[in-house]
Design an enzyme around this catalytic site. Structure first.
Site, mmCIF file in Angstrom:
data_model
loop_
_atom_site.group_PDB
_atom_site.id
_atom_site.type_symbol
_atom_site.label_atom_id
_atom_site.label_comp_id
_atom_site.label_asym_id
_atom_site.label_seq_id
_atom_site.Cartn_x
_atom_site.Cartn_y
_atom_site.Cartn_z
ATOM 1 N N GLY A 1 31.047 34.718 27.071
ATOM 2 C CA GLY A 1 31.373 36.086 27.422
ATOM 3 C C GLY A 1 31.077 37.037 26.282
ATOM 4 N N HIS B 1 40.009 35.749 23.675
ATOM 5 C CA HIS B 1 39.789 36.472 24.926
ATOM 6 C C HIS B 1 40.922 37.425 25.254
ATOM 7 C CE1 HIS B 1 37.093 32.876 25.663
ATOM 8 N NE2 HIS B 1 36.287 33.926 25.688
ATOM 9 N N GLY C 1 47.367 60.660 3.439
ATOM 10 C CA GLY C 1 48.635 59.986 3.652
ATOM 11 C C GLY C 1 49.126 59.140 2.499
ATOM 12 N N ASP C 2 48.571 59.340 1.295
ATOM 13 C CA ASP C 2 48.956 58.474 0.181
ATOM 14 C C ASP C 2 49.926 59.118 -0.794
ATOM 15 O OD1 ASP C 2 47.277 60.349 -0.992
ATOM 16 O OD2 ASP C 2 46.229 58.887 -2.238
ATOM 17 N N GLY D 1 42.059 71.815 -11.419
ATOM 18 C CA GLY D 1 41.674 71.729 -10.017
ATOM 19 C C GLY D 1 40.906 72.916 -9.485
ATOM 20 N N GLY E 1 51.825 68.439 -1.364
ATOM 21 C CA GLY E 1 51.948 68.548 -2.810
ATOM 22 C C GLY E 1 52.974 69.579 -3.223
#
Length: 575
Positions: A56, A221, A399-400, A483, A555
């Site tokens: 399959g 499967h 998301g860290d 930054g 932040g």
């Protein structure tokens, strides 16, 4: 579940067309869903023993991905998780085999055994010698069915490789089949899944699992496993699977083996590599000799999250078959590994001036002790806010942030007593700690801010409130310079800049330090809340545009968390 398909009824043919379009060494039969090697010798009597497999669809890159010199001569594809028809298998045999005959490598499922077996019988009637080798490597069924009735799963790929190499070496059909059968009998496999997959025509998962549940000992499967259990660390899951495989196969210390860590379709390479690390360590700890190892998606179950482990015993002859070259596009290569993990020293850190010996406990100046109290309070608050910060960062970033802040908190807590000698050295020590502990952007920003603030404080004397105000402003300026951001860009500066300005202004207006700090925190909260209405201009969030509106910047929210912890004048440095 959403899928990138056209009509589910045409997915198999379209998939094979895409496969062949990408591989110059493959061709597609016009009348059947069969991929064959391009350029097979003609006349057919010049052909080697043909090795065919299939089943399959939904197991990609199996089986068409293994069509190539040194592996399969043809692969027959059925509908998703459905055996191909007898006519399709027979078409593959006619296209790929000659008088030397063909070996069919079949996974131990009823439909595959019936359809491939009948096709082999019909081929023999046409004068094409044909043999079947059935792979039944799923040891999870050891307590459920007899060995001959076990399922065939990912170890089948290794049988493809052994059989294909034997055929390429010019062996006759009986010898090729014998090597393939011996390889199939010399291995065991077991799988684990974190969730179900969705067959395109069905449109819904085959089963459901709780958030903390897994299925152990499942096939390929989309079915459920032998048993359901709690989610555990991957090291524990790998240890359990290895234990079952090795006990069933009787592999002990000194046994030379190869390892296959197979993704079931929805497991990222990161997690597969972590599992491979655990499997290699587990085998070596038991004294087995791991000669080769492969890791990746080799035989999948659509997008099922999970993996399987296969351990095969080898000798020099079988290892030579696995090492033999192959042009099959999905074969991952020789699988050679070092005998142990190679860890080397880096390029060397620059020489530093000798560090001052840490001061004995209790020798810190009052300003250093105050910074320590504030830093530890901030660390605890950031750890408590991890989930909220992760949620906010997931809305507009990767998301860290929550994890980064907890790592930073742990690094601050781990600083030695001597780091808190005075305020200046304490800020510098925290900056160095955060630089090493936090990856991504948060680490450099906080490290730069703390180091700049430390240099702004006077040497040799406890800082006064005005000194703290200048240090705070210097830290904020350092972040902006590093930054390239400014207030209004939806960053941590939107909380920090008004806080620093508010603190300095309140002090200049004659407010006591504790009152001035309360004003600073109030300004930070207002600034962070205002970011919910700002369109981001920097970083990953800027790619989302207006989709970030309504959610405050993570932040800025994190800055408020730690600023609040030193709002009490009794804990604030300089109060």
């Amino acid at each position: 579940m959403k899928k990138l398909l056209n009509d589910p009824r045409g997915v198999v043919r379209e998939m094979l067309e895409g496969q062949v379009d990408l591989c110059p060494g493959q061709a597609l039969l016009a009348e059947a869903d069969v991929v064959v090697r391009a350029g097979l010798p003609a006349p057919a009597d010049r052909r080697e023993v043909a090795v065919l497999s299939g089943g399959g669809s939904g197991h990609e890159p199996a089986h068409a991905g293994y069509v190539g010199e040194g592996m399969l001569h043809a692969a027959i594809a059925g509908d998703v998780f459905t055996s191909p028809s007898v006519d399709a298998v027979l078409a593959g045999l006619r296209a790929a085999a000659g008088p030397a005959g063909a070996l069919l490598v079949v996974k131990n499922y009823t439909g595959d055994r019936l359809n491939f077996g009948l096709a082999a019988e019909l081929a023999r009637a046409e004068g094409i010698p044909a043999e079947l080798v059935v792979v039944a490597d799923d040891v999870a069924l050891r307590d459920t069915v007899e060995p001959a009735r076990r399922r065939g799963i990912a170890g089948t790929v290794l049988v493809h490789k052994v059989a294909g190499a034997a055929a390429a070496a010019g062996l006759p059909l009986a010898a090729v089949a014998a090597e393939a059968q011996a390889a199939a009998a010399a291995m065991g496999s077991m799988g684990v899944a974190l969730g179900a997959c969705t067959v395109p025509a069905a449109g819904r998962p085959g089963f459901t699992l709780g958030a903390e549940e897994i299925e152990l000992g499942l096939g390929i499967h989309g079915e459920q496993g032998v048993r359901r259990g709690p989610l555990r660390p991957v090291d524990a899951l790998v240890e359990e699977m290895l234990g079952v495989i090795l006990a069933d196969r009787g592999f002990g210390a000194g046994t030379p083996v190869v390892l296959l860590v197979n993704g079931l379709g929805g497991t990222p390479p990161m997690e597969l590599a972590v599992a491979a690390r655990a499997a290699l360590a587990g085998l070596r700890a038991r004294g087995l000799v791991v000669e080769r190892a492969w890791c990746g998606n080799l035989l999948t179950a659509l997008e099922m999250p999970g993996l399987s482990l296969t351990v095969m015993q080898v000798d020099a002859a079988r290892l030579a078959r696995l090492d033999a070259p192959s042009t099959a596009p999905a074969w991952p290569g020789p699988g050679r590994i070092p005998p142990r993990r190679q860890v080397v020293a880096g390029g060397g850190a620059p020489e530093r001036a000798p560090e001052r010996a840490p001061a004995p406990r209790g020798a810190a100046r009052p300003d250093g002790a105050a910074v320590r109290r504030a830093a530890l309070a901030a660390a605890a608050a950031l750890e408590a806010a991890e989930a909220r910060l992760t949620e906010l960062d997931s809305a507009a970033g990767d998301g860290d942030l929550g994890l980064s802040m907890t790592r930073g908190a742990a690094a601050i807590r781990a600083l030695p007593d001597g780091a808190w000698q005075d305020a200046r050295s304490a800020l510098a020590a925290m900056g160095e700690a955060l630089r090493r502990a936090i990856a991504g952007s948060s680490g450099p920003f906080y490290a730069t801010a703390l180091l700049r603030a430390a240099r702004s404080l006077p040497e040799g004397a406890p800082p006064q409130p005005a000194d703290w105000a200048r240090a705070f402003e210097a830290a904020v300026a350092a972040i902006a310079e590093l930054g390239g951001a400014k207030p209004g860009d939806r960053t941590m500066l939107d909380a920090l800049q008004p806080a620093a300005a508010g603190f300095a202004a309140a002090l200049a207006g004659g407010s006591p330090p504790a009152v001035a700090w309360v004003a600073a925190v109030r300004a930070a909260r207002e600034g962070a809340a205002a970011t919910a209405g700002m369109r981001p201009r920097l970083g990953r969030a800027s790619y989302l545009g207006d989709r970030t509106l309504g959610t405050p910047d993570a932040g800025a929210a994190a800055a408020v968390v730690w600023l609040e912890q030193i709002a009490d004048g009794r804990e604030r440095p300089g109060a």
